[in-house]
Design a protein around this motif. Structure first.
Motif, PDB file in Angstrom:
ATOM      1  N   PHE A 103       7.213   7.941  -5.572  1.00 49.46           N
ATOM      2  CA  PHE A 103       7.064   7.643  -4.149  1.00 49.46           C
ATOM      3  C   PHE A 103       5.984   8.502  -3.472  1.00 49.46           C
ATOM      4  N   PRO A 104       5.832   9.775  -3.812  1.00 52.14           N
ATOM      5  CA  PRO A 104       4.668  10.507  -3.278  1.00 52.14           C
ATOM      6  C   PRO A 104       3.333   9.899  -3.700  1.00 52.14           C
ATOM      7  N   VAL A 105       3.287   9.367  -4.946  1.00 52.43           N
ATOM      8  CA  VAL A 105       2.067   8.696  -5.401  1.00 52.43           C
ATOM      9  C   VAL A 105       1.777   7.490  -4.502  1.00 52.43           C
ATOM     10  N   LEU A 106       2.830   6.733  -4.173  1.00 52.09           N
ATOM     11  CA  LEU A 106       2.650   5.595  -3.273  1.00 52.09           C
ATOM     12  C   LEU A 106       2.138   6.037  -1.900  1.00 52.09           C
ATOM     13  N   GLU A 107       2.681   7.155  -1.395  1.00 51.98           N
ATOM     14  CA  GLU A 107       2.255   7.659  -0.085  1.00 51.98           C
ATOM     15  C   GLU A 107       0.776   8.057  -0.115  1.00 51.98           C
ATOM     16  N   ILE A 108       0.343   8.638  -1.235  1.00 54.57           N
ATOM     17  CA  ILE A 108      -1.071   9.027  -1.370  1.00 54.57           C
ATOM     18  C   ILE A 108      -1.948   7.777  -1.348  1.00 54.57           C
ATOM     19  N   ILE A 109      -1.523   6.744  -2.095  1.00 53.98           N
ATOM     20  CA  ILE A 109      -2.295   5.498  -2.130  1.00 53.98           C
ATOM     21  C   ILE A 109      -2.343   4.861  -0.744  1.00 53.98           C
ATOM     22  N   LEU A 110      -1.207   4.906  -0.013  1.00 53.00           N
ATOM     23  CA  LEU A 110      -1.171   4.383   1.355  1.00 53.00           C
ATOM     24  C   LEU A 110      -2.145   5.148   2.251  1.00 53.00           C
ATOM     25  N   ALA A 111      -2.165   6.458   2.089  1.00 53.60           N
ATOM     26  CA  ALA A 111      -3.069   7.278   2.901  1.00 53.60           C
ATOM     27  C   ALA A 111      -4.526   6.950   2.586  1.00 53.60           C
ATOM     28  N   ILE A 112      -4.841   6.719   1.314  1.00 60.18           N
ATOM     29  CA  ILE A 112      -6.212   6.373   0.928  1.00 60.18           C
ATOM     30  C   ILE A 112      -6.608   5.036   1.560  1.00 60.18           C
ATOM     31  N   SER A 113      -5.699   4.043   1.452  1.00 55.76           N
ATOM     32  CA  SER A 113      -5.980   2.727   2.043  1.00 55.76           C
ATOM     33  C   SER A 113      -6.184   2.836   3.551  1.00 55.76           C
ATOM     34  N   THR A 114      -5.331   3.635   4.209  1.00 51.38           N
ATOM     35  CA  THR A 114      -5.436   3.810   5.658  1.00 51.38           C
ATOM     36  C   THR A 114      -6.760   4.486   6.023  1.00 51.38           C
TER      37      THR A 114
END
Length: 570
Positions: free
Chosen positions: A237-248
């Motif tokens: 889930f932290p990996v997902l949050e990092i990917i979300l932050a990159i997309s944002t």
């Protein structure tokens, strides 16, 4: 699984329609916000802004109503399906031959019937339909994003390959972890079931500390399995949050440039910020739901492993004659529980209707095995067993067992009333018949002294009754079913001498007109038997009456008789 959902097509399709509606209205709010920002806020149109606010409130109310009914229908569907599967599993287990239970811990079957089935229920309430809904929502949102601005959409999707790769690794790791979790739960249930049932033995021999250490080891494995599963979650889930932050970040960077170049409106960027969260939220939920689905599939494999077990007693017979006389004949019977470790070897004997046959011999000689194969709890390997001249395999199995009542040495009573323990909830047995049988056995008086009489609630395994009282109840249970053949397997071993004398005459009366097979260590209880068979290591050594067997010099029966009565000082 599909066959279990067929009876509930209506509620299934209602769930599917509600799932589609949820996916359809998902992008509506960002689209309204985009329109409101570009058309009313940037142009300072307060009147239009108010109308759009009302529209948003109405949309949220609509989504809430749809989600409420969606959650309700999927949960109802799940519980209906699980109820049907649980009934099928219990019915399947109830019809398995005893050999299966000899080799399968009860705790594992309890886990399959309760814990594993609850996990499968989550497939319907939190898994399959929701996964379809999340995927539809993703497709709808991606379609809207591409239609709105395909370049901005591609920028947002740049980190997606990383997320797909991480999801695959996570999926494989979680499958292994879930198998370990379900195995640990099964082992824990098995240990608890066995040790709580055998608590008296543990306390008799002061084994509390040693068994506590064993429990601690099993419990530690249970904890470690769950920690390992949660560890994968804590990484993913932290990996997902990092990917979300990159997309944002990519969206803000590229979108800001486009706004400055007047290529797109601010409303589009704001809408895309919402779309990104709406994409990643279903993806996070998809992972959760996929794990639910995966755990459910692991549990389903374990449950269908039980359902696929075909260790049934064959019931190919159809004969159900109006009357059974009770003539029993064993013809060269060979029987083994495992492979060819013969328990009975070339056993042959004949019992006429209404006769009493007594089986004696040392422990493990084959006495109890004889009555087990007569009831067809186990199948013989060679020879034949006939009832009224017909092979017992030609009779309908339920019909055969209805004509045989057995009183065992180890009495099992359910957590229920005395009346239900006697009748086993058979509506054809009248209360007056129960009372009459209780009087014949000599148990009526003690039952009526209990609070509630026949409605007295027996605790698990008859813990609130003495062993003698429980044995008397088992006598009544056997009698009220009006058997043609009555089997007493060490039936008076738990009864004190005084009680035994009291019920012996009643037993004689009960046996009158019935074929009876009596297994007894107390030779004093079988002296009136019409025929006595002496077993030794699975073989018949002697057959005759009490007097005939005593007249055989150096005979097996005479040795048993002399040994028993000499030890009593008689």
């Amino acid at each position: 699984m599909s066959r279990y959902m067929r009876p509930y097509k209506g509620i299934f399709w209602a769930s599917v329609i509600l799932t589609i509606l949820l996916a359809a209205v998902a992008p509506a709010l960002p689209m309204l916000i985009e329109y409101t920002l570009d058309k009313y806020i940037l142009h300072a149109d307060a009147s239009g802004l108010n109308w759009m606010l009302l529209a948003m409130i109405g949309l949220l109310i609509l989504q809430t109503i749809i989600r409420y009914y969606h959650t309700l229908t999927t949960n109802i569907l799940g519980q209906d399906v699980i109820r049907d599967i649980r009934i099928e599993v219990f019915n399947h287990i109830s019809n398995l031959r005893l050999k299966y239970f000899d080799n399968t811990p009860i705790g594992k079957l309890i886990t399959r019937t309760i814990s594993d089935l609850e996990t499968i229920a989550n497939i319907f309430s939190q898994g399959l339909i929701q996964i379809i809904g999340d995927l539809l929502q993703l497709l709808v949102i991606f379609g809207v994003m591409l239609y709105t601005d395909w370049k901005l959409t591609l920028i947002v999707l740049v980190p997606m390959p990383i997320m797909i790769w991480a999801t695959y690794i996570f999926k494989e790791a979680m499958k292994s972890a879930f198998i370990d979790v379900r195995t640990a739960v099964s082992n824990l249930n098995t240990f608890l079931q066995e040790h709580i049932s055998g608590m008296a033995i543990i306390q008799y021999f002061s084994r509390e500390k040693q068994e506590m250490r064993k429990f601690d080891e099993i419990n530690a494995k249970h904890r470690d399995a769950h920690i390992r599963a949660n560890w994968y979650f804590s990484i993913f889930f932290p990996v997902l949050e990092i990917i979300l932050a990159i997309s944002t970040g990519l969206l803000v960077w590229y979108g800001s440039k486009q706004i400055l170049d007047n290529t797109i409106s601010p409303g589009v960027v704001v809408a895309f910020l919402m779309y990104i969260n709406m994409i990643f939220r279903p993806i996070r939920e998809l992972i959760d739901r996929f794990n639910t689905l995966q755990m459910g599939m692991v549990s389903a494999e374990r449950i269908f492993e039980v359902l696929d077990t075909d260790e049934f007693t064959p019931n190919n017979g159809t004969k159900q004659p109006a009357n059974i006389q009770g003539e029993i004949e064993f013809q060269h019977v060979w029987f083994a529980y495992n492979d060819e470790k013969w328990v009975l070897k070339d056993v042959s004997f004949h019992v006429n209707p209404g006769e009493t046959l007594a089986l004696v011999g040392a422990t493990g000689a084959g006495k109890s095995s004889t009555i087990n194969i007569l009831n067809r709890f186990y199948e013989i390997q060679q020879g034949s067993i006939k009832l009224d001249g017909t092979d017992i395999r030609d009779y309908d199995l339920n019909y055969l067992r209805r004509h045989i009542s057995t009183v065992l040495q180890d009495v099992f009573l359910f957590s229920d009333s005395i009346l239900n323990n006697i009748t086993l909830n058979n509506p054809n047995i009248k209360f007056d018949d129960v009372v009459e049988a209780a009087k014949k056995v000599g148990a009526y008086d003690f039952i009526m002294r209990l609070p509630g009489g026949f409605n007295y609630q027996v605790q698990e395994r008859g813990a609130t009754l003495s062993s003698g009282q429980a044995q008397l109840i088992s006598f009544i249970r056997a009698l009220v079913h009006n058997p043609t053949i009555l089997i007493l397997d060490e039936a008076t071993s738990s009864v004190d001498t005084e009680t035994e004398i009291m019920i012996q005459q009643a037993i004689d009366n009960i046996m009158s007109g019935r074929t009876a097979i009596v297994i007894a260590h107390r030779l004093s209880t079988i002296q009136k038997a019409d025929k006595i068979i002496v077993f030794d290591k699975g073989e018949i050594k002697e057959i005759g009456t009490h007097t005939e067997l005593l007249n055989i010099e150096e005979g097996y029966y005479k040795k048993l008789y002399d040994l028993q009565f000499n030890s009593l000082g008689i």
